[in-house]
Write a protein that holds these residues in place. Structure first.
Motif, short mmCIF file in Angstrom:
data_model
loop_
_atom_site.label_atom_id
_atom_site.label_comp_id
_atom_site.label_asym_id
_atom_site.label_seq_id
_atom_site.Cartn_x
_atom_site.Cartn_y
_atom_site.Cartn_z
N ILE A 25 1.59 -1.11 -0.12
CA ILE A 25 -0.22 0.38 -0.23
C ILE A 25 0.90 0.81 0.71
N MET A 26 1.67 1.10 0.99
CA MET A 26 2.59 2.79 1.48
C MET A 26 3.44 3.12 -0.24
N GLY A 27 4.01 1.63 -0.86
CA GLY A 27 4.50 1.76 -2.26
C GLY A 27 3.31 2.66 -3.47
N PHE A 28 2.54 2.62 -3.26
CA PHE A 28 1.49 3.69 -4.60
C PHE A 28 0.81 4.74 -3.92
N ALA A 29 0.66 4.49 -2.57
CA ALA A 29 0.50 5.77 -2.04
C ALA A 29 1.87 6.53 -1.94
N ALA A 30 3.15 6.53 -2.24
CA ALA A 30 4.01 7.42 -2.38
C ALA A 30 4.18 7.73 -4.20
N SER A 52 11.94 2.90 -1.97
CA SER A 52 14.06 2.60 -2.41
C SER A 52 14.19 3.64 -3.39
N VAL A 53 13.52 3.50 -4.15
CA VAL A 53 14.58 4.16 -5.59
C VAL A 53 13.69 6.40 -5.45
N ILE A 54 12.55 6.37 -4.76
CA ILE A 54 11.83 7.31 -4.44
C ILE A 54 13.13 8.15 -3.72
N LYS A 55 13.92 7.60 -2.81
CA LYS A 55 14.39 8.09 -2.15
C LYS A 55 16.29 8.63 -2.65
N ASN A 56 16.48 7.80 -3.55
CA ASN A 56 17.60 7.34 -3.77
C ASN A 56 17.53 8.35 -5.21
N GLU A 57 17.01 8.13 -5.84
CA GLU A 57 17.04 9.23 -7.24
C GLU A 57 16.67 11.08 -7.03
N ASP A 58 17.64 11.00 -6.72
CA ASP A 58 17.08 12.97 -5.80
C ASP A 58 17.32 13.79 -7.26
N TRP A 59 17.25 12.92 -8.60
CA TRP A 59 17.20 14.16 -9.58
C TRP A 59 15.76 14.56 -9.82
N LEU A 60 14.75 13.78 -9.14
CA LEU A 60 13.33 12.70 -10.07
C LEU A 60 12.26 13.82 -8.74
N THR A 61 12.85 13.42 -7.01
CA THR A 61 11.44 13.98 -6.28
C THR A 61 12.97 14.88 -4.78
N LYS A 84 15.67 14.95 0.83
CA LYS A 84 16.14 16.23 1.48
C LYS A 84 14.65 16.99 1.07
N ASN A 85 13.99 15.72 0.92
CA ASN A 85 12.68 16.35 0.06
C ASN A 85 11.99 17.50 -0.48
N VAL A 86 10.44 17.74 -0.91
CA VAL A 86 10.48 18.82 -1.65
C VAL A 86 9.02 19.54 -0.49
N THR A 104 -0.45 13.98 0.68
CA THR A 104 0.38 15.15 0.14
C THR A 104 0.61 16.43 -0.24
N THR A 105 -0.73 16.71 -0.50
CA THR A 105 -1.33 18.13 -0.37
C THR A 105 -1.42 18.96 0.34
N LEU A 106 -2.26 18.45 1.82
CA LEU A 106 -2.26 18.28 2.83
C LEU A 106 -1.35 19.00 3.92
N ASP A 107 -0.57 18.25 3.45
CA ASP A 107 0.82 18.29 4.83
C ASP A 107 2.45 19.23 3.24
N GLY A 108 1.60 19.88 1.97
CA GLY A 108 2.34 20.43 1.10
C GLY A 108 3.79 20.76 1.68
N GLN A 109 4.63 19.04 1.63
CA GLN A 109 5.25 18.34 1.05
C GLN A 109 5.91 17.09 1.23
N PHE A 110 6.92 16.78 0.01
CA PHE A 110 7.34 15.07 -0.20
C PHE A 110 8.28 15.09 0.42
N THR A 111 7.54 14.39 1.72
CA THR A 111 8.92 13.32 2.22
C THR A 111 8.43 11.83 2.71
N PRO A 112 9.40 11.48 1.44
CA PRO A 112 9.81 9.79 1.33
C PRO A 112 10.02 8.54 2.41
N THR A 113 11.16 9.32 3.62
CA THR A 113 11.42 8.75 4.32
C THR A 113 9.59 8.61 5.58
N SER A 114 8.85 8.74 5.21
CA SER A 114 7.74 8.85 5.91
C SER A 114 6.85 7.87 5.94
#
Length: 438
Positions: free
Chosen positions: A64-69, A206-215, A219-221, A330-340
């Motif tokens: 579930i968390m992968g699809f939510a991310a 893991s891909v989302i956390k390590n591919e910095d060029w994408l999101t 370091k979070n958006v 993510t819209t409610l938080d106003g940020q994208f934090t992959p580690t969460s």
């Protein structure tokens, strides 16, 4: 008495849920109440997505968390403004990497359609070679992109569109990933499917956390655009100042509540639409067929139903709903934090929502999502208050008192386990059981 309760079970339980929220407003604050309401509505959407997979078809998806991310990624890529310097630095190589990936997939599909002997090894060789060709272009592209103002940017940015567009795009991202995963994993038995989807979810994260060029990775958006006004803009408006005076509060509190009620209105519209569509699907011939496959797969296959195809359909649909919920969060938080995104923690909570609410019943899934998230949020402060009250007569230096106070933070998972055990013992079909036609 029992018959009367069963006849009005849904309105009674929903009224009780509303009462719990109102209690938070009266005893704590209305700002906290509206905040919890927003998270309850997002949880209800996520619970509906899981219910589509499990309650309709019996698919045990632990990813579930992968699809939510992926829904969160869609919100970022849709709404954030592009970074022109990053595109200039690595855009060409990134395009060549994408082209090599598409050519690899096309060649692999062509070989699989033409070869009969050695089809598997030939496909693996093509994919293996194509991966290294793609890395030849992707590695310098990502390095160049991530070096562009790494402290504040270091990624490509997005399309600069309204963030509400990111919600259906999040569903599309999750559905696309679910299609690929489903083609591979849906042939597994339910327990193996759970393990496989959990592992795939970890790979996605893991891909989302390590591919910095994408999101931007870990370091979070931050600073995502909002679909509602900012509090500081509302505080300067005359109508809000008048509204605050009428209700006897200050403009800051009034603006916060107004903004969060705006989010709640948007989320409620999404819940209503998905619930309506889910109800239509559940009570359609397609829904009856899915439940027949869930209850007796062999009999359904004997009747000529394509079980694998139907499982893939429901897996994609349920994952798409989860992706929409991820974009909303993510819209409610106003940020994208992959580690969460913690699969082992929050996946369990979401499954408790479906089981407690009543798997196979969409109204139960919405209630379970709201109720369990409410308990999850309230449990920690309630646990601290309870332990403070129980240990107040003890010596402040007492080992037992300090141990109990430290353990109050762990009341959340303990309470989730207790609730699950009690429901499975006394209401195994959930608070709002699935309705069976006679």
């Amino acid at each position: 008495m029992r018959q009367a309760f069963d006849n009005y079970r849904v309105p009674i339980l929903y009224a009780g849920m509303a009462g719990l929220l109102i209690m938070v407003g009266l005893l704590q604050s209305w700002v906290v109440m509206v905040t919890i309401l927003n998270l309850c509505l997002i949880s209800a959407v996520m619970s509906l997505g899981v219910n589509i997979m499990w309650g309709y078809a019996g698919l045990f998806n632990f990813g579930i968390m992968g699809f939510a991310a992926l829904g969160g990624v869609a919100a970022v890529l849709t709404s954030m403004p592009p970074v022109p310097a990053a595109w200039s630095a690595g855009g060409i190589n990134l395009g060549l990497a994408a082209l090599s990936l598409m050519l690899t997939l096309a060649l692999a599909l062509f070989v699989r359609s033409r070869l009969t002997a050695l089809r598997g090894p030939a496909t693996l060789m093509i994919i293996f070679a194509g991966y290294f060709v793609m890395r030849v272009f992707l590695d310098p592209a990502s390095e160049a992109i991530e070096s562009v103002n790494a402290a504040a940017e270091g990624y490509l940015g997005g399309l600069g569109l309204p963030i509400l567009i990111g919600w259906p795009v999040g569903g599309l991202f999750a559905a696309s990933a679910a299609y690929v995963i489903g083609k591979v994993a849906l042939g597994l038995r339910s327990d193996y499917l759970a393990v496989a989807t959990l592992g795939i979810s970890e790979i996605i994260l893991s891909v989302i956390k390590n591919e910095d060029w994408l999101t931007r990775g870990v370091k979070n958006v931050t600073g995502l655009p909002r679909p509602v006004p900012y509090e500081r803009d509302l505080q300067a408006s005359d109508w809000l100042i008048g509204l605050a005076e009428r209700f006897g509060t200050d403009p800051i509190t009034a603006s916060t509540i107004t903004v969060r009620l705006g989010y709640a209105g948007l989320f409620l519209i999404v819940v209503a639409i998905i619930l309506w569509l889910s109800q239509r699907a559940l009570h359609s011939p397609w829904g009856r067929m899915m439940r027949a496959i869930r209850d007796n797969r062999d009999a359904a296959e004997a009747m000529g139903k394509n079980v694998a195809r139907r499982h893939l359909q429901v897996f994609v649909l349920g994952s798409a709903v989860v992706g929409i919920a991820g974009a909303m969060l993510t819209t409610l938080d106003g940020q994208f934090t992959p580690t969460s995104y913690n699969p082992l923690r929050y996946t369990f909570v979401i499954w408790v929502m479906v089981v407690v609410g009543g798997s196979g019943n969409n109204w139960g899934a919405v209630l379970g999502g709201a109720l369990i998230w409410y308990v999850w949020v309230v449990a920690e402060p309630a646990g601290r208050w309870l332990m403070d009250t129980l240990t107040s007569p003890m010596d402040p230096a007492s080992f037992l008192r300090n141990h109990l106070l430290e353990g109050a933070a762990h009341l959340r998972p303990f309470l989730m386990g207790v609730i699950l055990l009690v429901v499975l013992r006394f209401a195994p079909k959930g608070l709002i059981p699935e309705r069976r036609s006679r």
